[in-house]
Design a protein around this motif. Structure first.
Motif, short mmCIF file in Angstrom:
data_model
loop_
_atom_site.label_atom_id
_atom_site.label_comp_id
_atom_site.label_asym_id
_atom_site.label_seq_id
_atom_site.Cartn_x
_atom_site.Cartn_y
_atom_site.Cartn_z
N VAL A 12 0.64 -1.20 0.25
CA VAL A 12 -0.31 0.00 -0.27
C VAL A 12 1.24 1.14 -0.22
CG1 VAL A 12 -1.95 1.29 1.22
CG2 VAL A 12 -2.03 -1.14 1.17
N LEU A 13 1.98 1.41 0.84
CA LEU A 13 3.16 2.38 1.14
C LEU A 13 3.65 2.35 -0.42
CD1 LEU A 13 3.93 4.71 2.63
CD2 LEU A 13 5.77 2.97 3.56
N TRP A 14 4.12 1.49 -1.70
CA TRP A 14 4.66 1.27 -1.97
C TRP A 14 3.77 2.23 -3.34
CZ3 TRP A 14 8.68 2.25 -4.66
CH2 TRP A 14 8.82 2.03 -5.68
N ALA A 15 2.71 1.94 -3.00
CA ALA A 15 1.75 2.16 -4.56
C ALA A 15 1.32 3.64 -4.39
CB ALA A 15 0.39 1.24 -4.27
N ALA A 16 0.85 4.01 -2.75
CA ALA A 16 1.16 5.78 -2.93
C ALA A 16 2.43 6.50 -3.54
CB ALA A 16 0.60 5.53 -1.26
N THR A 17 3.37 5.70 -2.59
CA THR A 17 4.85 6.36 -3.42
C THR A 17 5.16 6.61 -5.00
OG1 THR A 17 6.04 6.13 -1.32
CG2 THR A 17 7.05 6.25 -3.16
N ALA A 18 4.89 5.26 -5.50
CA ALA A 18 4.77 4.73 -7.17
C ALA A 18 4.05 5.91 -7.88
CB ALA A 18 4.94 3.96 -7.49
N GLY A 19 2.77 6.50 -7.40
CA GLY A 19 1.83 7.32 -7.83
C GLY A 19 2.49 8.67 -7.97
N ALA A 20 3.27 8.73 -7.07
CA ALA A 20 3.98 10.32 -7.07
C ALA A 20 5.39 9.97 -8.21
CB ALA A 20 4.54 11.30 -6.05
N ALA A 21 6.67 9.29 -8.26
CA ALA A 21 6.79 8.99 -8.65
C ALA A 21 6.74 9.01 -10.21
CB ALA A 21 7.72 7.49 -8.90
N ARG A 23 9.12 7.45 -12.70
CA ARG A 23 10.53 6.73 -12.70
C ARG A 23 10.41 5.41 -11.15
NH1 ARG A 23 15.91 5.20 -14.69
NH2 ARG A 23 16.52 6.81 -13.95
N VAL A 24 10.52 4.22 -11.81
CA VAL A 24 10.55 3.30 -11.33
C VAL A 24 11.86 2.26 -11.59
CG1 VAL A 24 9.66 0.98 -9.70
CG2 VAL A 24 8.49 3.44 -9.55
N VAL A 25 12.37 2.34 -10.46
CA VAL A 25 13.71 1.18 -11.00
C VAL A 25 13.90 0.10 -10.02
CG1 VAL A 25 16.25 1.02 -11.61
CG2 VAL A 25 15.05 3.07 -12.24
N HIS A 26 14.40 -1.14 -10.78
CA HIS A 26 14.32 -2.30 -9.95
C HIS A 26 15.30 -3.19 -10.00
CE1 HIS A 26 9.52 -2.11 -10.54
NE2 HIS A 26 9.74 -1.90 -11.31
N GLY A 27 15.75 -3.93 -9.04
CA GLY A 27 17.08 -4.89 -9.34
C GLY A 27 17.56 -5.08 -8.05
N GLU A 28 18.56 -5.09 -7.70
CA GLU A 28 19.54 -5.63 -7.00
C GLU A 28 20.10 -4.50 -6.07
OE1 GLU A 28 23.56 -8.46 -5.35
OE2 GLU A 28 22.30 -8.55 -7.52
N LEU A 29 20.57 -4.20 -5.39
CA LEU A 29 20.83 -3.44 -4.95
C LEU A 29 22.56 -3.15 -4.88
CD1 LEU A 29 19.45 -0.12 -2.63
CD2 LEU A 29 22.43 -0.53 -2.04
N GLY A 61 22.93 -5.90 -1.53
CA GLY A 61 22.40 -7.28 -2.48
C GLY A 61 20.92 -7.89 -2.63
N LYS A 62 20.08 -7.00 -2.11
CA LYS A 62 18.39 -7.50 -1.77
C LYS A 62 17.94 -6.65 -3.46
CE LYS A 62 18.52 -8.11 3.23
NZ LYS A 62 17.19 -7.42 4.36
N ALA A 63 16.86 -6.98 -3.98
CA ALA A 63 16.32 -6.75 -4.89
C ALA A 63 15.52 -5.32 -4.08
CB ALA A 63 14.72 -7.82 -5.24
N VAL A 64 15.13 -4.19 -4.77
CA VAL A 64 14.46 -3.45 -3.93
C VAL A 64 14.39 -2.89 -5.72
CG1 VAL A 64 16.34 -2.86 -2.71
CG2 VAL A 64 16.62 -1.89 -4.59
N ASN A 65 12.55 -2.01 -5.37
CA ASN A 65 11.91 -0.77 -6.25
C ASN A 65 12.82 0.71 -5.44
OD1 ASN A 65 11.03 -2.73 -6.77
ND2 ASN A 65 9.15 -2.75 -5.75
N VAL A 66 12.96 1.00 -6.83
CA VAL A 66 13.50 2.90 -6.85
C VAL A 66 12.76 3.62 -6.98
CG1 VAL A 66 15.41 4.30 -7.02
CG2 VAL A 66 15.79 2.12 -6.46
N ALA A 67 12.30 4.49 -6.75
CA ALA A 67 10.97 5.86 -7.06
C ALA A 67 12.18 6.49 -7.07
CB ALA A 67 9.79 5.86 -5.70
N LEU A 68 12.22 7.85 -8.70
CA LEU A 68 12.72 8.96 -8.46
C LEU A 68 11.76 9.45 -8.79
CD1 LEU A 68 15.36 6.79 -11.35
CD2 LEU A 68 16.12 7.78 -9.22
N SER A 69 12.30 10.67 -9.01
CA SER A 69 11.45 12.35 -9.00
C SER A 69 12.44 13.32 -9.16
CB SER A 69 10.38 12.43 -8.08
OG SER A 69 9.54 13.21 -8.97
N ASP A 70 11.88 13.47 -10.59
CA ASP A 70 13.32 14.98 -10.92
C ASP A 70 14.98 14.55 -11.00
OD1 ASP A 70 10.86 17.08 -11.57
OD2 ASP A 70 10.50 17.60 -9.58
#
Length: 207
Positions: A12-21, A23-29, A61-70
């Motif tokens: 739920v938190l991710w959905a709210a944040t992703a809405g304002a992002a 671009r979203v980048v996925h992968g291993e950090l 080393g974990k799989a993450v979602n990175v939300a970007l804005s500007d």
């Protein structure tokens, strides 16, 4: 808080944040500099700077979602991993059923030292001594026991043959002794015959 509820709140938190992002980048950090908050994502060009207070080392080393804005990172969240139950492998055993523990409903097959739990509610007594096929799961429990009505009875054990009866054929070792080719012994619950220097299993149960 259960794992399911935590995952739901993260989504739920991710959905709210992703809405304002933007671009979203996925992968291993991969942490580049924990002090400055720099990191990169495997498979993505360039590096990023984590927001202040982000537990970057814990995400390394974990799989993450990175939300970007500007062009700035506004949030990093660990990807929720669905837990899939492990399915145990199955094996099939065949042979004459031997009651190993009638009270505990455990059985085996002649020539095999294994002990298996019978399916719930199955009375093993009618199967004792008969040819069966059983499907065994990874925990040693039978999921199915089937009578093999068309299975022929075990072949009779051939009589031992004196060494003089088969001249010129190699003997077989039994401990410190030797027996002539054509002789039969009971080993590990299965009849075996010496065939010109080599032991050959006849597949018949013995004691």
């Amino acid at each position: 808080m259960t794992r399911a509820i935590r995952i739901l709140l993260l989504l739920v938190l991710w959905a709210a944040t992703a809405g304002a992002a933007e671009r979203v980048v996925h992968g291993e950090l991969v942490v580049l500099n924990a002090g400055t908050g720099q990191f990169r994502i495997v498979g993505t060009d360039g590096s990023f700077t984590a927001p202040p207070g982000t537990p970057l080392q814990a995400l390394d080393g974990k799989a993450v979602n990175v939300a970007l804005s500007d062009g700035r990172v506004i949030q990093i969240s660990e990807q929720a991993v669905a837990i899939t139950p492990i399915t145990n492998g199955f094996e099939t055993v065949r042979g004459q059923l031997v009651l190993r523990d009638a009270t505990g409903q455990r059985f085996g097959v002649a020539g095999d030292a294994g002990s298996y739990a019978a399916p719930a509610g199955l009375d093993l007594h009618p199967y004792a001594g008969k040819w069966v096929e059983a499907t065994i799961d990874g925990d040693g429990r039978a999921t199915r026991v089937t009578l093999l009505a068309d299975r022929p009875p075990p072949a009779p054990v051939p009589p031992a043959v004196d060494s003089a009866a088969m001249p010129g054929r190699a003997t077989c070792a039994v401990g410190d002794a030797t027996v002539a080719s054509g002789s039969s012994i009971c080993r590990a619950g299965v009849t075996q015959r010496c065939d010109d220097g080599a032991w050959v299993s006849l597949g018949t149960a013995c004691q």
